[in-house]
Enzyme design. Structure first.
Site, PDB file in Angstrom:
ATOM      1  N   TYR A 220     -26.425   7.806  50.402  1.00 42.24           N
ATOM      2  CA  TYR A 220     -26.467   9.399  50.525  1.00 42.24           C
ATOM      3  C   TYR A 220     -27.843   9.759  50.191  1.00 42.24           C
ATOM      4  CZ  TYR A 220     -21.330   8.902  49.837  1.00 42.24           C
ATOM      5  OH  TYR A 220     -19.800   8.683  50.062  1.00 42.24           O
TER       6      TYR A 220
ATOM      7  N   HIS B 108     -19.234  -0.422  50.181  1.00 43.39           N
ATOM      8  CA  HIS B 108     -18.990   0.785  51.045  1.00 43.39           C
ATOM      9  C   HIS B 108     -18.357   0.477  52.279  1.00 43.39           C
ATOM     10  CE1 HIS B 108     -20.860   4.960  51.462  1.00 43.39           C
ATOM     11  NE2 HIS B 108     -19.705   4.995  51.603  1.00 43.39           N
TER      12      HIS B 108
ATOM     13  N   GLY C 199      -9.553  17.320  54.508  1.00 44.97           N
ATOM     14  CA  GLY C 199      -9.668  17.149  55.958  1.00 44.97           C
ATOM     15  C   GLY C 199     -11.155  17.469  56.403  1.00 44.97           C
TER      16      GLY C 199
END
Length: 327
Positions: free
Chosen positions: A56, A123, A205
């Site tokens: 990230y 990950h 979502g």
């Protein structure tokens, strides 16, 4: 805030905080000070599970998280991840080599400013490195005291079994929400058989279940939803329309749509710990309040029937441009 246990004894808050959007925001620029305020407010509320990853940013997300938890390490269950590699052009690949695992762990510890990671995830799974080799290196990190518990992300049930045979898996992180029910069929039964917790990411979502997105929404090119199939063409209108019954039920219960969706997710089992992502204090407080929502068995069944498996229009994500990605 209530607590839950993942795997073989990792106690966390019942809901966590996903930090990815603090450096990969859905449109607009990231605000480091706002992100730090949000993380610290999470700790004030008893939200202990703080989730980040070395990819990230890359890397900058861990630095921000490290700044936010400085002086409050004992209040945090810190989760980070390794395995996704980005090149200078932003193209992604997967690396599961043992030497890479060790190097990534040391780098994450330095960026976070801590001496151990509470939950260290693989990950993504590399197709060119057996998961047993990767997990052998991860288990060495536990033996060395650098990591407390191990996790896996977006792996198949069969791959989870293989990893678990090398070292106990505490948690599997997967996309799971009222709009993404796939883990229910094979993965969740396997996790429960093996005593592994489930940490749902994108539990709202990617914003559709927040109730704040309209059928005419448009997205900045920096926003991942700009290429997400569920936000393309007619799909976004169909998906927004699909949550209208949920919106009506939320109003009747004096809740937000997001709180109702998270409360449903929390009722899927005491081994489920969702990590809704936000860099906003107000959204954080709204999400955390879902822990106190009491749903009856009838409520849970009704909500699940309103948004049954397969109702979402469009795939849950665009095809990932990653090489060496396995299962």
């Amino acid at each position: 805030m209530r607590s839950r246990t993942l795997g073989q004894g990792l106690v966390t808050s019942a809901i966590g905080l996903g930090c990815m959007g603090m450096t990969q925001p859905r449109g607009g620029g990231a605000d480091e000070s706002e992100s730090i305020r949000t993380i610290r407010r999470a700790l004030d509320l008893g939200v202990t599970l703080i989730d980040t990853a070395d990819t990230y940013g890359p890397h900058t997300n861990e630095v921000i998280v490290g700044k936010a938890i400085a002086g409050r390490r004992s209040e945090v269950v810190l989760a980070t991840k390794f395995g996704i590699v980005k090149d200078a052009q932003g193209r992604r690949s997967v690396d599961g080599r043992p030497e890479y695992v060790r190097r990534c762990c040391d780098a994450s510890l330095a960026r976070l400013g801590i001496d151990h990671i509470d939950l260290y995830y693989q990950h993504r799974i590399a197709s060119d490195v057996p998961v047993e080799e990767t997990w052998g290196a991860m288990s060495e990190l536990v033996a060395a005291g650098k990591v407390r518990y191990l996790g896996i992300s977006e792996a198949s049930a069969a791959t989870v079994r293989r990893a678990h045979a090398v070292h106990p898996v505490a948690a599997s992180q997967n996309e799971y929400s009222l709009f993404t029910r796939e883990p229910e069929s094979e993965l969740m039964p396997t996790l429960r058989e093996l005593g592994i917790g489930l940490v749902p990411y994108s539990p709202l979502g990617k914003g559709l279940l927040s109730g704040a997105i309209g059928a005419d929404a448009t997205f900045d090119t920096k926003d991942s939803r700009a290429i997400n199939p569920r936000y393309q063409g007619d799909n976004i209108g169909r998906n927004v329309a699909a949550i209208e019954p949920l919106r009506e039920l939320a109003r009747a219960k004096d809740l937000t749509v997001a709180q109702l969706a998270l409360a449903w997710l929390l009722r899927q089992g005491p081994d489920v710990v969702p990590i809704p992502g936000t860099r906003s204090v107000s959204r954080l407080e709204e999400n955390a309040a879902a822990v106190a929502v009491e749903l009856t068995g009838e409520d849970v069944a009704r909500i699940g029937a309103l948004l049954p498996p397969g109702i979402a229009a469009g795939d849950r994500r665009a095809a990932e441009p990653m090489v060496n990605a396995g299962a």
